[in-house]
Motif scaffolding. Sequence first.
Motif, PDB file in Angstrom:
ATOM      1  N   PHE A   1      20.667 129.202 -80.986  1.00  0.00           N
ATOM      2  CA  PHE A   1      21.191 129.889 -79.810  1.00  0.00           C
ATOM      3  C   PHE A   1      22.273 130.888 -80.208  1.00  0.00           C
ATOM      4  CE2 PHE A   1      19.315 125.944 -78.514  1.00  0.00           C
ATOM      5  CZ  PHE A   1      18.464 126.364 -77.496  1.00  0.00           C
ATOM      6  N   VAL A   2      22.474 131.876 -79.355  1.00  0.00           N
ATOM      7  CA  VAL A   2      23.330 133.013 -79.681  1.00  0.00           C
ATOM      8  C   VAL A   2      24.653 132.990 -78.927  1.00  0.00           C
ATOM      9  CG1 VAL A   2      23.434 135.543 -79.649  1.00  0.00           C
ATOM     10  CG2 VAL A   2      21.275 134.404 -80.177  1.00  0.00           C
ATOM     11  N   LEU A   3      24.620 132.684 -77.633  1.00  0.00           N
ATOM     12  CA  LEU A   3      25.799 132.732 -76.777  1.00  0.00           C
ATOM     13  C   LEU A   3      26.037 131.347 -76.196  1.00  0.00           C
ATOM     14  CD1 LEU A   3      27.869 134.723 -75.454  1.00  0.00           C
ATOM     15  CD2 LEU A   3      26.258 134.932 -73.559  1.00  0.00           C
TER      16      LEU A   3
ATOM     17  N   LEU B   1      20.730 142.052 -73.451  1.00  0.00           N
ATOM     18  CA  LEU B   1      19.693 141.071 -73.781  1.00  0.00           C
ATOM     19  C   LEU B   1      19.346 141.121 -75.259  1.00  0.00           C
ATOM     20  CD1 LEU B   1      17.351 141.486 -70.695  1.00  0.00           C
ATOM     21  CD2 LEU B   1      18.962 139.610 -71.150  1.00  0.00           C
ATOM     22  N   GLN B   2      19.359 142.307 -75.843  1.00  0.00           N
ATOM     23  CA  GLN B   2      19.054 142.434 -77.277  1.00  0.00           C
ATOM     24  C   GLN B   2      20.094 141.720 -78.138  1.00  0.00           C
ATOM     25  OE1 GLN B   2      18.417 146.701 -77.307  1.00  0.00           O
ATOM     26  NE2 GLN B   2      16.213 146.431 -77.161  1.00  0.00           N
ATOM     27  N   THR B   3      21.332 141.605 -77.642  1.00  0.00           N
ATOM     28  CA  THR B   3      22.360 140.854 -78.393  1.00  0.00           C
ATOM     29  C   THR B   3      22.080 139.356 -78.341  1.00  0.00           C
ATOM     30  OG1 THR B   3      23.972 140.530 -76.587  1.00  0.00           O
ATOM     31  CG2 THR B   3      24.096 142.612 -77.838  1.00  0.00           C
ATOM     32  N   LEU B   4      21.260 138.922 -77.380  1.00  0.00           N
ATOM     33  CA  LEU B   4      20.912 137.502 -77.247  1.00  0.00           C
ATOM     34  C   LEU B   4      19.625 137.135 -77.990  1.00  0.00           C
ATOM     35  CD1 LEU B   4      21.584 136.933 -73.433  1.00  0.00           C
ATOM     36  CD2 LEU B   4      23.154 136.586 -75.360  1.00  0.00           C
TER      37      LEU B   4
ATOM     38  N   ARG C   1      19.695 132.139 -75.375  1.00  0.00           N
ATOM     39  CA  ARG C   1      19.038 133.147 -76.207  1.00  0.00           C
ATOM     40  C   ARG C   1      18.006 133.882 -75.364  1.00  0.00           C
ATOM     41  NH1 ARG C   1      16.122 128.414 -79.494  1.00  0.00           N
ATOM     42  NH2 ARG C   1      14.470 127.954 -78.007  1.00  0.00           N
ATOM     43  N   ALA C   2      17.679 135.095 -75.772  1.00  0.00           N
ATOM     44  CA  ALA C   2      16.576 135.829 -75.151  1.00  0.00           C
ATOM     45  C   ALA C   2      15.368 135.615 -76.062  1.00  0.00           C
ATOM     46  CB  ALA C   2      16.903 137.307 -75.026  1.00  0.00           C
ATOM     47  N   GLU C   3      14.348 134.940 -75.544  1.00  0.00           N
ATOM     48  CA  GLU C   3      13.171 134.627 -76.351  1.00  0.00           C
ATOM     49  C   GLU C   3      12.141 135.748 -76.342  1.00  0.00           C
ATOM     50  OE1 GLU C   3      13.337 129.772 -75.998  1.00  0.00           O
ATOM     51  OE2 GLU C   3      11.945 130.837 -74.696  1.00  0.00           O
ATOM     52  N   HIS C   4      12.079 136.465 -75.236  1.00  0.00           N
ATOM     53  CA  HIS C   4      11.157 137.610 -75.144  1.00  0.00           C
ATOM     54  C   HIS C   4      11.716 138.598 -74.133  1.00  0.00           C
ATOM     55  CE1 HIS C   4       7.515 139.995 -75.088  1.00  0.00           C
ATOM     56  NE2 HIS C   4       7.588 139.964 -73.761  1.00  0.00           N
ATOM     57  N   ILE C   5      11.815 139.852 -74.534  1.00  0.00           N
ATOM     58  CA  ILE C   5      12.283 140.905 -73.645  1.00  0.00           C
ATOM     59  C   ILE C   5      11.115 141.842 -73.391  1.00  0.00           C
ATOM     60  CG2 ILE C   5      13.931 142.797 -73.328  1.00  0.00           C
ATOM     61  CD1 ILE C   5      15.704 141.333 -75.473  1.00  0.00           C
ATOM     62  N   GLY C   6      10.691 141.915 -72.129  1.00  0.00           N
ATOM     63  CA  GLY C   6       9.573 142.779 -71.758  1.00  0.00           C
ATOM     64  C   GLY C   6      10.056 144.053 -71.085  1.00  0.00           C
TER      65      GLY C   6
END
Length: 147
Positions: free
Chosen positions: A14-16, A141-144, A89-94
């Motif tokens: 996890f990121v944050l 979101l890209q930072t996650l 975390r962001a698992e997928h950004i569409g």
Amino acid sequence: MSGPREPMAGRKDFVLWRDIPTRWMDNDVYGHVNNVTYYSYFDTAVNAALIEAGVLDPQGGDVIGLVVETGCRYGAALSFPQVIEAGIRAEHIGTSSVRYGVGLFAAGAERAAAQGHFVHVYVDRATRRPVPLPGPLRAFLQTLSRD
């Protein structure tokens, strides 16, 4: 059964991070946090992060996120009084959506007590039609993301 269960996520996944104190009302008759309450923790962790980053205005923004999918795996009980450490975390950004991963950890634990996901589709507040992720939201979101 289909074989051994995959281990619960670890802190490094996890990121944050955000602390969420449990409340007396979160416990059920069995003395642990009720399963539906975990979804509230997911929502709280992610939306608080978005609001604090200034990329979501739930009351006045033109773009809002609607939850269209959720899921959770439970590995260990959490209960009141306890502070939960929520990893995000962001698992997928569409184009107009994001799949968030959230791990709920007992304070100091190496493995998640619960891990789940939910998908936000970002829509125009008035029309409720999907819209591309606004630039500042996408950048946050890209930072996650681990990608």
